[in-house]
Structure formats: C-alpha cells, structure tokens
Write a protein that holds these residues in place. Structure first.
Motif, PDB file in Angstrom:
ATOM      1  N   LEU A   1      12.889   1.619  -0.445  1.00  0.00           N
ATOM      2  CA  LEU A   1      12.596   1.525   0.982  1.00  0.00           C
ATOM      3  C   LEU A   1      11.769   0.374   1.059  1.00  0.00           C
ATOM      4  O   LEU A   1      12.060  -0.604   1.967  1.00  0.00           O
ATOM      5  CB  LEU A   1      11.684   2.634   1.695  1.00  0.00           C
ATOM      6  CG  LEU A   1      12.594   3.765   2.021  1.00  0.00           C
ATOM      7  CD1 LEU A   1      11.419   5.031   2.651  1.00  0.00           C
ATOM      8  CD2 LEU A   1      13.767   3.806   3.025  1.00  0.00           C
TER       9      LEU A   1
ATOM     10  N   PHE B   1      11.780   6.618  -4.216  1.00  0.00           N
ATOM     11  CA  PHE B   1      12.295   6.532  -2.839  1.00  0.00           C
ATOM     12  C   PHE B   1      11.301   5.522  -2.079  1.00  0.00           C
ATOM     13  O   PHE B   1      11.975   4.781  -1.382  1.00  0.00           O
ATOM     14  CB  PHE B   1      12.141   7.946  -2.276  1.00  0.00           C
ATOM     15  CG  PHE B   1      12.647   8.132  -0.763  1.00  0.00           C
ATOM     16  CD1 PHE B   1      13.929   7.790  -0.416  1.00  0.00           C
ATOM     17  CD2 PHE B   1      11.802   8.452   0.310  1.00  0.00           C
ATOM     18  CE1 PHE B   1      14.571   8.010   0.819  1.00  0.00           C
ATOM     19  CE2 PHE B   1      12.362   8.771   1.489  1.00  0.00           C
ATOM     20  CZ  PHE B   1      13.554   8.372   1.706  1.00  0.00           C
TER      21      PHE B   1
ATOM     22  N   LEU C   1      14.978  -2.217   0.422  1.00  0.00           N
ATOM     23  CA  LEU C   1      15.232  -2.721   1.766  1.00  0.00           C
ATOM     24  C   LEU C   1      14.308  -3.748   2.463  1.00  0.00           C
ATOM     25  O   LEU C   1      14.600  -4.239   3.534  1.00  0.00           O
ATOM     26  CB  LEU C   1      15.259  -1.422   2.637  1.00  0.00           C
ATOM     27  CG  LEU C   1      16.154  -0.271   2.229  1.00  0.00           C
ATOM     28  CD1 LEU C   1      16.374   0.778   3.269  1.00  0.00           C
ATOM     29  CD2 LEU C   1      17.795  -0.856   2.127  1.00  0.00           C
ATOM     30  N   GLY C   2      13.136  -3.905   1.991  1.00  0.00           N
ATOM     31  CA  GLY C   2      12.353  -5.076   2.337  1.00  0.00           C
ATOM     32  C   GLY C   2      11.584  -4.616   3.657  1.00  0.00           C
ATOM     33  O   GLY C   2      11.222  -5.522   4.631  1.00  0.00           O
ATOM     34  N   LEU C   3      11.258  -3.292   3.503  1.00  0.00           N
ATOM     35  CA  LEU C   3      10.600  -2.606   4.899  1.00  0.00           C
ATOM     36  C   LEU C   3       9.025  -2.991   4.629  1.00  0.00           C
ATOM     37  O   LEU C   3       8.713  -2.997   3.543  1.00  0.00           O
ATOM     38  CB  LEU C   3      10.977  -1.279   5.335  1.00  0.00           C
ATOM     39  CG  LEU C   3      12.433  -0.928   5.335  1.00  0.00           C
ATOM     40  CD1 LEU C   3      12.629   0.406   5.631  1.00  0.00           C
ATOM     41  CD2 LEU C   3      12.807  -1.878   6.671  1.00  0.00           C
TER      42      LEU C   3
ATOM     43  N   ILE D   1       0.793  -1.187  -0.112  1.00  0.00           N
ATOM     44  CA  ILE D   1      -0.066   0.064   0.007  1.00  0.00           C
ATOM     45  C   ILE D   1       0.964   1.384   0.112  1.00  0.00           C
ATOM     46  O   ILE D   1       2.044   1.174   0.579  1.00  0.00           O
ATOM     47  CB  ILE D   1      -1.059   0.199   1.180  1.00  0.00           C
ATOM     48  CG1 ILE D   1      -2.170   1.253   0.975  1.00  0.00           C
ATOM     49  CG2 ILE D   1      -0.189   0.165   2.510  1.00  0.00           C
ATOM     50  CD1 ILE D   1      -3.170   0.838   2.069  1.00  0.00           C
TER      51      ILE D   1
ATOM     52  N   ILE E   1       2.988  -0.157   4.788  1.00  0.00           N
ATOM     53  CA  ILE E   1       2.114   0.507   5.354  1.00  0.00           C
ATOM     54  C   ILE E   1       2.880   1.549   6.451  1.00  0.00           C
ATOM     55  O   ILE E   1       2.493   2.781   6.508  1.00  0.00           O
ATOM     56  CB  ILE E   1       1.078  -0.275   6.080  1.00  0.00           C
ATOM     57  CG1 ILE E   1      -0.061   0.603   6.671  1.00  0.00           C
ATOM     58  CG2 ILE E   1       1.822  -1.293   7.192  1.00  0.00           C
ATOM     59  CD1 ILE E   1      -1.290  -0.241   7.364  1.00  0.00           C
ATOM     60  N   VAL E   2       3.820   1.023   6.993  1.00  0.00           N
ATOM     61  CA  VAL E   2       4.540   2.136   8.004  1.00  0.00           C
ATOM     62  C   VAL E   2       5.491   2.862   7.329  1.00  0.00           C
ATOM     63  O   VAL E   2       5.614   4.093   7.712  1.00  0.00           O
ATOM     64  CB  VAL E   2       5.153   1.143   9.147  1.00  0.00           C
ATOM     65  CG1 VAL E   2       5.136   1.873  10.307  1.00  0.00           C
ATOM     66  CG2 VAL E   2       4.928  -0.196   9.310  1.00  0.00           C
ATOM     67  N   VAL E   3       6.192   2.151   6.204  1.00  0.00           N
ATOM     68  CA  VAL E   3       7.039   3.324   5.680  1.00  0.00           C
ATOM     69  C   VAL E   3       6.494   4.323   4.947  1.00  0.00           C
ATOM     70  O   VAL E   3       6.919   5.507   4.945  1.00  0.00           O
ATOM     71  CB  VAL E   3       7.941   2.277   4.498  1.00  0.00           C
ATOM     72  CG1 VAL E   3       8.578   3.357   3.488  1.00  0.00           C
ATOM     73  CG2 VAL E   3       8.819   1.421   5.281  1.00  0.00           C
TER      74      VAL E   3
ATOM     75  N   ILE F   1       3.574   5.788   5.757  1.00  0.00           N
ATOM     76  CA  ILE F   1       3.175   6.640   6.465  1.00  0.00           C
ATOM     77  C   ILE F   1       4.326   7.599   6.899  1.00  0.00           C
ATOM     78  O   ILE F   1       3.970   8.726   7.318  1.00  0.00           O
ATOM     79  CB  ILE F   1       2.739   6.003   8.037  1.00  0.00           C
ATOM     80  CG1 ILE F   1       1.352   5.382   7.667  1.00  0.00           C
ATOM     81  CG2 ILE F   1       2.574   6.903   9.260  1.00  0.00           C
ATOM     82  CD1 ILE F   1       0.643   4.668   9.004  1.00  0.00           C
ATOM     83  N   GLY F   2       5.602   7.106   7.103  1.00  0.00           N
ATOM     84  CA  GLY F   2       6.647   7.929   7.267  1.00  0.00           C
ATOM     85  C   GLY F   2       6.921   8.928   6.060  1.00  0.00           C
ATOM     86  O   GLY F   2       7.140   9.969   6.298  1.00  0.00           O
ATOM     87  N   THR F   3       7.066   8.335   4.893  1.00  0.00           N
ATOM     88  CA  THR F   3       7.181   9.218   3.749  1.00  0.00           C
ATOM     89  C   THR F   3       6.193  10.275   3.548  1.00  0.00           C
ATOM     90  O   THR F   3       6.395  11.183   3.062  1.00  0.00           O
ATOM     91  CB  THR F   3       7.471   8.515   2.345  1.00  0.00           C
ATOM     92  OG1 THR F   3       6.295   7.608   2.183  1.00  0.00           O
ATOM     93  CG2 THR F   3       8.768   7.600   2.542  1.00  0.00           C
ATOM     94  N   MET F   4       4.835   9.854   3.896  1.00  0.00           N
ATOM     95  CA  MET F   4       3.864  10.975   4.072  1.00  0.00           C
ATOM     96  C   MET F   4       4.092  11.939   4.720  1.00  0.00           C
ATOM     97  O   MET F   4       3.987  13.237   4.220  1.00  0.00           O
ATOM     98  CB  MET F   4       2.634  10.089   4.485  1.00  0.00           C
ATOM     99  CG  MET F   4       1.268  10.969   4.902  1.00  0.00           C
ATOM    100  SD  MET F   4       0.256   9.485   5.489  1.00  0.00           S
ATOM    101  CE  MET F   4      -0.974  10.824   6.186  1.00  0.00           C
ATOM    102  N   SER F   5       4.590  12.042   5.992  1.00  0.00           N
ATOM    103  CA  SER F   5       4.931  12.931   7.059  1.00  0.00           C
ATOM    104  C   SER F   5       6.249  13.842   6.221  1.00  0.00           C
ATOM    105  O   SER F   5       6.106  14.885   6.341  1.00  0.00           O
ATOM    106  CB  SER F   5       5.327  12.580   8.100  1.00  0.00           C
ATOM    107  OG  SER F   5       4.375  12.133   8.881  1.00  0.00           O
ATOM    108  N   LEU F   6       7.122  12.797   5.746  1.00  0.00           N
ATOM    109  CA  LEU F   6       8.411  13.493   5.380  1.00  0.00           C
ATOM    110  C   LEU F   6       8.121  14.334   4.004  1.00  0.00           C
ATOM    111  O   LEU F   6       8.640  15.761   4.032  1.00  0.00           O
ATOM    112  CB  LEU F   6       9.320  12.490   4.753  1.00  0.00           C
ATOM    113  CG  LEU F   6      10.703  12.895   4.253  1.00  0.00           C
ATOM    114  CD1 LEU F   6      11.612  13.613   5.260  1.00  0.00           C
ATOM    115  CD2 LEU F   6      11.625  11.490   3.678  1.00  0.00           C
TER     116      LEU F   6
END
Lengths: 322, 331
Positions: free
Chosen positions: B124, B120, B128-130, B78, B133-135, B137-142
C-alpha cells in the motif's frame, strides 16, 4: 462527469448506495425517523471530525481529542455533582476543552514540537488527569441531575438538541472556513506554508488556533457524550480519536494539509455512522465493524490518491516511484 | 558576529568526548541513572535480580518492534498497525493450535502472519505510494477487525507446554529468553542501521527522498523492506506475548502501537525522519521499563505512570529546543 470529479458528491452517492443495500435487507432503516436516529447517534463524531479536519488542514494532527472529550466530560459531571447550574457548565466545558487544545497549540507553535508527538503525549496526560481527580471512580446516572442529562435528549422541532448542536457546528464551521480571514488562513498554511508566511500569515499561530478550535469542539462533545450516555469514567471514548481521523480521511481531507471541506468530514462521519447502525439491522455481527471501517479507510485513501495524481509526465516525481 | 559572543566551534571539530556529552543518548543515560537511583531508595524490593528480571518483560516485546519502527520513522514513514498485527498473528496461532499444530509450526505461523501483514502495508505504501500514517490507521482497524471477526468475544487458550518457553522460559540464571532475544536484536539492528549501506540509505531517504532517488537509491524498495521488518518484528513479538499470556484475545496488545512510537521518539528519533539511533531506543526502552517497574513497586496505578511517560515524552523533546540558541526548530 463533473459529479464524478466532486469527492463530496461521490461520497454522498456511496452513502446512498450503502443505504440502498441495507434497505434490501431491512426496509425500515431508511424511514426518516430512523435516519434521524442515525444522524443523532453520529453527532459527536461529526462535531469532532470538523475540529480534526481544521487541524489536518494546517498539516497537523490531533490525537488528543478523545482524551480531551473524556476529561471535559468528567469535569462537567463533577461540576454538576457540586450543584453548578447547566448555564455555567456548558460554557465551562467548551472553555476547558479550548484550554486543553491551547496546551497542544502552544507546544506546537512556541516550542516547535511536531504535532503527532505533542498530542500523543497530551492524550495520555489528559486521561491520567481524569484518574487523578477521580481516583478512578465512576460518575453514574443517579449521581447526575435530570436537567444535566435531559438537554441533549430534549426534542426541539422534531430533532434532539444534540442533532441541532451538530447542525449549528456544521453551519458555523462552513461559514468560518469560507468567509473569515482565519478560515482561509487554515487552507493557506496547509496548502503552502512558505507562501503563507510571505502573505503575512503566522503559520505557528494559525496551527495553534486550529488546536484551540478542535479542543473547544472536543470540550462541547465531552458534555454531550457524558450527558447522553449518563456515565463518566476514565476510559470513555477510548480509541475514538482514530474514528475521528478515519471520518476525515474517508471524507477526502488530505493528510498532507490544505485540502478538505466541512461537508467531506461530515459525510465521512455519516458513512461510518451508517455502517455502525446498519450492521445489527442486517444481521451482521458488530464484530465486523472494525474490519469494514478499516477497509473503507484504505479504499478512501487509495481513491483520493488516484484522484489527486497530477496528469501528464512530471520528471522529478517519477524518480521516487522507482 | 560581534566580538563579545563566544567563538562557536562546529560539532564535528570537537573532541569525541565533548560531542558524546552533548548527545541525546547522554541525556537519556542521565535520566536512566536518575530513575534507577531514585527507585533504589524508594523501595527495598527494587534491587533484587529476580524482580529486575521480571521488570524487563515490561519493555522487551515493545522494544523488539521499536527497533524496526525506529528505522521506519528515520526513513520518514510510520506504521501504526503493529499492535493489530500482533492481534492477527496471535489469532492465526490460536487457529493453528486448535487445528493441532505443534510448537515449531505455531512459531512459524505467528512470524509468517506478521510478514504477510507487513507485506500488505509495504504494497500500500511503497507500491501504491499512499501516505503511511493514514494507510496504517486503516490496516490497524482491518487487522484487528479480522481478529474480532474470528474470535468475537471468545479467547483461544490451552497452548502446548513447550510453547510457553518463549515468553516464560529462562536461558541463563535470571536472564529470560525474551531479554536475551531483545539484546541480540538490539545488536543486530544497531549493526544494520549504523554499520551497513542499507542503514545509510534509510537515513538518506529520511533526509531527502528525492535526492536519495536521484543518487540511485531504490526508495520504494527500501521502504517496502522496512514495512516487512516491522511486520516481522510484530510477528516475533506476537509469539513472545501469546506465549507469555498463554491466551489469545482480539483485544491483545491494544494501544501498544502508541507505546512503541513513544519509545522510539523518546529514544531521540525525529518523528520527521532523518535522524535517530538504536542505542537511544535501547535506553528509552530501559527507562520506560524502569519507570513502570518502579511506580509499580510504589503501588502507583498504571495510568499515573502514563502521565509521567507523556510528560517525559514532551519534556525531552521540548528541552533541547527551548535551550538551543537557534530557538525552536521549524518544520
């Protein structure tokens, strides 16, 4: 070396380093009175992060916490306007929050809809209900009684009640997760659902219980939020659900379920709280906050993934990584 | 299996018509027709070509992203950063404009920024295999955070006249450029997902990534391409939205990622991956657009529409599960 293996200890260390960096620019930041302020300011985030952590433990996610907070907060403010005493409002807020959480829980448990879809839907529904019951009107400070607004701010033993409530939630959650059958079931369900079924744990019911707890904590926070900021309207705490998930992720709670701790979620929240409170002090525009917390999330996820990567060669896993 | 129970004929042995009638798309089509009819009776202004054309702007930009998002979700990942990519691409276009760039360059900057953000995310998640859903959310803020750093509480305005065409121009009579682009993209994604081997790989990965890897599919590479696609579509949507609004604020398109995911799920794409279709997403886009437009004509506030969309989202997922003989599907 064992210290470096422990995520919570590492995160605590990161927070200390952060505080040290802030101190070089502004020494007053680490004064106990100021740290107490930061803790108090972060209390809502901590309480919600604990609830979210329990939901994430069971392999679910709850995106409706902020909307739940806003709805229960608004209902608390309206009850207060009707002259209902605070002794009734506080339990009512927790109960309403739990009921809203139960809606999520039942949809996940009985209907079997994935939690992200359920809470995406209820998130918009809860916010919409606030509009329906108020017609978009605000409840402002002068429409709230003094007692209603004073409780979170009242000082007991040097700390505001809001901080004490956060402390109580932290202690209760630690005990519940470590020392009760349900608490262990949360870990079991997220760690290995199939194994959990064979040990006699009902996976769906446990997930529903997690949503009820998360909802109850959101309800409690709803009252605290509205009473503290002395305003209630449709959009309070907009987007806050993502901060809550971010606190959990930074706190080392695995999104795959089954791994995480109360201490981690609390430290994750404190990490974000320190950044938020430190930026104005060190003369960085608050507009930097979003990018910094975003970077923190990405780094935390990358770090957790590196840590939990199994040692040695696993033949089956390597196929996917090509 | 007792004698009393009716004989069950497997789906694949039934006539194509019987299969189609029971499909998700048929349900959506029924909902769409119902909404259309109710709206026609509810307001005299509904059945007007220009009004209906204006209504398409409610969903065209979201739907462009939803096509790529549908493929990504079918593959079991996602991307929650799409709305923030719009903000960043729009900011980049604003910077280019203040540096004196012309319209062609502005479009390139918008689409290019979208691709860079997508790359990007791809690095990630696929590199990097992360967990996506969390990554994301991180790039969304970034991504949105960078827009805030650049703009603060300011806005870029004063885009060139010729740039306005992308969001405000008409290609043919009442058909806007955005709507035509939406149709072209719907066709392109329909072909990509349902008629190419790449599309089959996407389904295979969503159903069982390990099995897909062992059958020779380069899972990471396919996932990376899908993140590049959501980035690209967000860039294109950013061009359209910025052109339509004529200004850039860091808060542009806030909350759009959830509307896009809602559209995709409403379109019958399983959030757990492995199933879904582009026609379903197209229908979901039309339904959401019509609901918004119809409520708007009746002076119903936007937030009440979102209640309706929320209930619709849960209901369309719940009903088949409640009435299927197998009982609720388990994860």
């Amino acid at each position: 070396m064992s210290l470096l293996k422990n995520r919570e200890a590492l995160l605590a260390l990161a927070i200390l380093v952060l505080l040290g960096l802030v101190t070089t620019r502004f020494a007053g930041f680490v004064a106990p009175s100021n740290l107490a302020l930061v803790f108090n300011d972060t209390a809502p985030l901590m309480i919600l992060a604990i609830g979210q952590m329990i939901v994430i433990l069971t392999k679910c996610i709850d995106l409706s916490v902020a909307a739940n907070l806003a709805l229960t907060g608004m209902v608390s403010a309206l009850l207060n306007g009707m002259g209902v005493p605070l002794v009734i409002i506080l339990p009512a807020a927790i109960l309403l929050g739990a009921a809203l959480g139960a809606v999520n829980g039942i949809l996940v448990w009985k209907v079997g809809i994935p939690s992200i879809v359920v809470t995406l839907g209820t998130m918009t529904i809860f916010r919409g209900i606030i509009f329906l019951i108020t017609n978009g009107k605000w409840v402002n400070a002068h429409e709230m009684t003094d007692g209603f607004k004073a409780l979170p701010r009242a000082i007991v033993l040097g700390l505001p009640v809001m901080s004490w409530i956060a402390v109580a939630v932290i202690l209760l959650a630690t005990l519940a997760l470590g020392r009760t059958a349900l608490g262990r079931a949360f870990y079991a369900v997220g760690g290995n659902p199939h194994a959990a079924v064979y040990t006699g744990i009902d996976v769906g019911r446990t997930q529903a219980a997690a949503f009820v707890i998360s909802g109850a904590l959101a309800g409690l926070t709803g009252y605290l939020w509205v009473a503290r900021y002395a305003v209630a309207y449709v959009d309070i705490a907009g987007g806050f659900e993502l901060d809550v998930v971010a606190a959990c992720v930074i706190g080392g709670v695995s999104i795959a379920g089954g791994a995480g701790s109360v201490a981690g979620a609390v430290l994750g929240a404190i990490f974000l709280g320190v950044i938020k409170n430190a930026l104005p002090v060190v003369d960085i525009s608050p507009f930097w906050q979003m990018a910094i917390s975003g970077s923190a999330i990405i780094l935390a996820v990358a770090f957790n993934a590196l840590q939990s990567r199994p040692r040695g060669r696993i033949i089956l896993k390597s196929a996917e990584a090509r | 299996m007792s004698i009393l129970t009716p004989r069950v004929i497997p789906d694949r042995l039934q006539s194509p018509f019987a299969r189609a009638a029971k499909s998700w798309e048929a349900l959506l089509l029924a909902v769409f027709i119902a909404v259309f009819v109710v709206n026609s009776f509810a307001s005299p202004y509904f059945l007007n070509a220009w009004n209906l054309s204006d209504a398409t702007f409610n969903f065209t930009e979201k739907a462009m992203i939803a096509f790529a998002m549908a493929m990504l979700i079918i593959a079991g990942e996602i991307d929650l950063s799409v709305a923030s990519i719009i903000a960043l691409a729009s900011t980049a276009m604003g910077l280019a404009m203040t540096a004196g760039a012309g319209t062609p360059l502005l479009v390139l900057v918008g689409i290019g920024t979208g691709l860079v953000c997508g790359a990007f995310n791809a690095w990630l998640v696929a590199g990097l295999g992360l967990p996506s859903i969390v990554v994301t959310i991180g790039t969304m803020s970034l991504f949105r955070g960078i827009s805030f750093i650049v703009l603060g509480d300011q806005a870029f305005t004063g885009y060139p006249e010729s740039f306005a065409w992308f969001g405000q121009g008409y290609v043919f009579w009442v058909f806007s450029f955005e709507f035509v682009l939406f149709l072209v993209l719907a066709l392109a994604y329909g072909i990509l997902l349902h008629r190419t081997s790449f599309g089959r790989r996407v389904y295979a990965i969503g159903n069982n990534a390990t099995a897909a890897a062992f059958s020779g599919i380069r899972v990471a590479r396919v996932k990376a391409s899908l993140f590049l696609l959501t980035g690209l579509m967000s860039g294109i949507a950013a061009v359209c939205l910025t052109s339509r609004l004529g200004s850039t604020r860091p808060s542009i398109a806030t909350g759009m990622e959830l509307e896009v995911v809602t559209m995709v799920v409403l379109g019958g794409v399983s959030i757990l991956g492995g199933s879904g279709s582009i026609p379903g997403v197209v229908l979901a886009a039309f339904i959401m657009g019509l609901v918004t437009f119809g409520f708007g004509l009746l002076n119903v506030p936007g937030i009440v529409m979102s209640i309706f969309i929320g209930i619709l989202l849960i209901a369309v997922i719940a009903l088949p599960r409640l009435f299927s003989r197998r009982g609720p599907a388990r994860k």
